[in-house]
Scaffold this motif. Structure first.
Motif, mmCIF file in Angstrom:
data_model
loop_
_atom_site.group_PDB
_atom_site.id
_atom_site.type_symbol
_atom_site.label_atom_id
_atom_site.label_comp_id
_atom_site.label_asym_id
_atom_site.label_seq_id
_atom_site.Cartn_x
_atom_site.Cartn_y
_atom_site.Cartn_z
ATOM 1 N N MET A 271 -21.678 98.670 -26.219
ATOM 2 C CA MET A 271 -20.553 98.253 -25.370
ATOM 3 C C MET A 271 -19.366 97.946 -26.268
ATOM 4 O O MET A 271 -19.520 97.315 -27.303
ATOM 5 C CB MET A 271 -20.869 96.984 -24.589
ATOM 6 N N THR A 272 -18.200 98.382 -25.812
ATOM 7 C CA THR A 272 -16.946 98.001 -26.450
ATOM 8 C C THR A 272 -16.115 97.313 -25.382
ATOM 9 O O THR A 272 -15.893 97.893 -24.316
ATOM 10 C CB THR A 272 -16.200 99.248 -26.978
ATOM 11 N N LEU A 273 -15.690 96.093 -25.657
ATOM 12 C CA LEU A 273 -14.962 95.302 -24.670
ATOM 13 C C LEU A 273 -13.598 94.900 -25.221
ATOM 14 O O LEU A 273 -13.492 94.506 -26.384
ATOM 15 C CB LEU A 273 -15.738 94.032 -24.320
ATOM 16 N N GLN A 274 -12.588 95.010 -24.377
ATOM 17 C CA GLN A 274 -11.252 94.529 -24.717
ATOM 18 C C GLN A 274 -10.816 93.565 -23.621
ATOM 19 O O GLN A 274 -10.588 93.986 -22.485
ATOM 20 C CB GLN A 274 -10.259 95.691 -24.792
ATOM 21 N N TYR A 275 -10.714 92.293 -23.974
ATOM 22 C CA TYR A 275 -10.261 91.287 -23.022
ATOM 23 C C TYR A 275 -8.735 91.277 -23.036
ATOM 24 O O TYR A 275 -8.118 91.232 -24.095
ATOM 25 C CB TYR A 275 -10.819 89.911 -23.382
ATOM 26 N N LYS A 276 -8.128 91.310 -21.859
ATOM 27 C CA LYS A 276 -6.667 91.385 -21.752
ATOM 28 C C LYS A 276 -6.111 90.116 -21.096
ATOM 29 O O LYS A 276 -5.745 89.198 -21.777
ATOM 30 C CB LYS A 276 -6.257 92.629 -20.947
ATOM 31 N N VAL A 277 -6.069 90.096 -19.763
ATOM 32 C CA VAL A 277 -5.518 88.969 -19.000
ATOM 33 C C VAL A 277 -6.683 88.241 -18.332
ATOM 34 O O VAL A 277 -7.480 88.866 -17.643
ATOM 35 C CB VAL A 277 -4.522 89.485 -17.929
ATOM 36 N N PRO A 278 -6.795 86.919 -18.527
ATOM 37 C CA PRO A 278 -7.965 86.220 -17.977
ATOM 38 C C PRO A 278 -7.953 86.129 -16.455
ATOM 39 O O PRO A 278 -6.900 86.062 -15.827
ATOM 40 C CB PRO A 278 -7.868 84.827 -18.591
ATOM 41 N N LEU A 279 -9.160 86.129 -15.898
ATOM 42 C CA LEU A 279 -9.337 85.824 -14.478
ATOM 43 C C LEU A 279 -9.593 84.335 -14.348
ATOM 44 O O LEU A 279 -10.172 83.713 -15.246
ATOM 45 C CB LEU A 279 -10.528 86.595 -13.905
ATOM 46 N N ARG A 280 -9.192 83.774 -13.202
ATOM 47 C CA ARG A 280 -9.368 82.347 -12.936
ATOM 48 C C ARG A 280 -10.124 82.158 -11.621
ATOM 49 O O ARG A 280 -10.297 83.101 -10.857
ATOM 50 C CB ARG A 280 -8.007 81.655 -12.857
ATOM 51 N N CYS A 281 -10.543 80.948 -11.373
ATOM 52 C CA CYS A 281 -11.295 80.619 -10.169
ATOM 53 C C CYS A 281 -10.582 81.140 -8.922
ATOM 54 O O CYS A 281 -9.364 80.998 -8.788
ATOM 55 C CB CYS A 281 -11.465 79.105 -10.082
ATOM 56 N N ASP A 282 -11.352 81.755 -8.041
ATOM 57 C CA ASP A 282 -10.903 82.313 -6.766
ATOM 58 C C ASP A 282 -10.056 83.586 -6.890
ATOM 59 O O ASP A 282 -9.627 84.120 -5.874
ATOM 60 C CB ASP A 282 -10.144 81.284 -5.919
ATOM 61 N N ASP A 283 -9.776 84.063 -8.108
ATOM 62 C CA ASP A 283 -9.069 85.335 -8.240
ATOM 63 C C ASP A 283 -9.901 86.445 -7.624
ATOM 64 O O ASP A 283 -11.128 86.480 -7.807
ATOM 65 C CB ASP A 283 -8.827 85.702 -9.716
ATOM 66 N N GLU A 284 -9.248 87.333 -6.912
ATOM 67 C CA GLU A 284 -9.895 88.562 -6.477
ATOM 68 C C GLU A 284 -9.591 89.611 -7.525
ATOM 69 O O GLU A 284 -8.521 89.595 -8.145
ATOM 70 C CB GLU A 284 -9.377 88.989 -5.112
ATOM 71 N N PHE A 285 -10.550 90.514 -7.723
ATOM 72 C CA PHE A 285 -10.349 91.556 -8.711
ATOM 73 C C PHE A 285 -11.052 92.830 -8.268
ATOM 74 O O PHE A 285 -11.923 92.811 -7.394
ATOM 75 C CB PHE A 285 -10.841 91.112 -10.099
ATOM 76 N N VAL A 286 -10.635 93.926 -8.869
ATOM 77 C CA VAL A 286 -11.240 95.224 -8.603
ATOM 78 C C VAL A 286 -11.920 95.677 -9.882
ATOM 79 O O VAL A 286 -11.301 95.716 -10.945
ATOM 80 C CB VAL A 286 -10.185 96.254 -8.141
ATOM 81 N N SER A 287 -13.184 95.992 -9.771
ATOM 82 C CA SER A 287 -13.949 96.535 -10.885
ATOM 83 C C SER A 287 -14.147 98.013 -10.606
ATOM 84 O O SER A 287 -14.650 98.388 -9.545
ATOM 85 C CB SER A 287 -15.296 95.822 -10.995
ATOM 86 N N ARG A 288 -13.729 98.847 -11.553
ATOM 87 C CA ARG A 288 -13.827 100.279 -11.307
ATOM 88 C C ARG A 288 -14.362 101.000 -12.526
ATOM 89 O O ARG A 288 -14.296 100.491 -13.646
ATOM 90 C CB ARG A 288 -12.492 100.834 -10.854
ATOM 91 N N LEU A 289 -14.884 102.184 -12.268
ATOM 92 C CA LEU A 289 -15.467 102.950 -13.359
ATOM 93 C C LEU A 289 -15.200 104.438 -13.197
ATOM 94 O O LEU A 289 -14.905 104.929 -12.111
ATOM 95 C CB LEU A 289 -16.968 102.679 -13.479
ATOM 96 N N ARG A 290 -15.317 105.100 -14.322
ATOM 97 C CA ARG A 290 -15.289 106.554 -14.402
ATOM 98 C C ARG A 290 -16.421 106.928 -15.341
ATOM 99 O O ARG A 290 -16.699 106.214 -16.300
ATOM 100 C CB ARG A 290 -13.937 107.019 -14.957
ATOM 101 N N LEU A 291 -17.070 108.044 -15.086
ATOM 102 C CA LEU A 291 -18.261 108.430 -15.833
ATOM 103 C C LEU A 291 -18.035 109.729 -16.588
ATOM 104 O O LEU A 291 -17.468 110.685 -16.045
ATOM 105 C CB LEU A 291 -19.434 108.602 -14.848
ATOM 106 N N THR A 292 -18.479 109.756 -17.845
ATOM 107 C CA THR A 292 -18.518 110.987 -18.630
ATOM 108 C C THR A 292 -19.893 111.051 -19.286
ATOM 109 O O THR A 292 -20.656 110.086 -19.254
ATOM 110 C CB THR A 292 -17.410 111.033 -19.713
ATOM 111 N N LYS A 293 -20.189 112.209 -19.882
ATOM 112 C CA LYS A 293 -21.469 112.356 -20.580
ATOM 113 C C LYS A 293 -21.230 113.034 -21.917
ATOM 114 O O LYS A 293 -20.480 114.006 -22.002
ATOM 115 C CB LYS A 293 -22.459 113.164 -19.736
#
Length: 161
Positions: free
Chosen positions: A90-112
């Motif tokens: 896994m490679t992770l880049q943290y950008k802008v923090p989420l806070r309590c009650d924030d709604e967010f969208v988690s999305r993905l794209r797949l390659t092989k």
């Protein structure tokens, strides 16, 4: 709630009208194959009032598991059949923090690449579409405990590769 690309486009486009940096031609994160909307729960936050970094891994994994279901696969059923998709890197880049009650969208794209399935994942804060986390998650399959190919996963993912 599962949100597919058209819904994401509508959500992003509505934000673009009021935000010059998001107008047409400027991408917000990765183009997605699959998206899900979630909300931060209070117990996921640390003393600073932001989501603890480890919880982002849960969000990413939950999104991948929902994607598997969307593709007609059951993680548990595949395990019973001796086929386990496991995280290799896994490679992770943290950008802008989420806070309590924030709604967010988690999305993905797949390659092989070879025997690796690469999940390119973004988590975007819903209120302003800012990227909270960008991840590259590499999975491999263990077939009866040995590194190998999975025709079942290949078939399920064929429309997304």
């Amino acid at each position: 709630m599962i949100i597919m690309d058209e819904d994401i486009k509508k959500m992003v486009n509505s934000k673009c009208d009021n935000n010059p940096s998001l107008r047409e031609g400027h991408r917000v994160g990765i183009p997605s194959t699959f998206s899900v909307r979630m909300e931060v729960r209070d117990y996921e936050c640390d003393i600073e009032g932001i989501v603890n970094n480890a919880n982002y891994l849960h969000y990413l994994e939950h999104t991948r598991h929902l994607f598997l279901k969307h593709c007609g696969l059951s993680f548990a059923d595949m395990h019973r059949r001796g086929i386990d998709a496991v995280v290799a890197r896994m490679t992770l880049q943290y950008k802008v923090p989420l806070r309590c009650d924030d709604e967010f969208v988690s999305r993905l794209r797949l390659t092989k690449e070879g025997i690796k399935y690469i999940f390119h994942q973004d988590i975007l804060r819903a209120e302003d579409n800012k990227i909270s986390l960008r991840a590259k998650v590499e999975l491999v399959c263990l077939v009866n405990g040995r590194l190998g190919q999975s025709p079942e996963y290949d078939e399920a993912f064929k429309d997304y590769l």
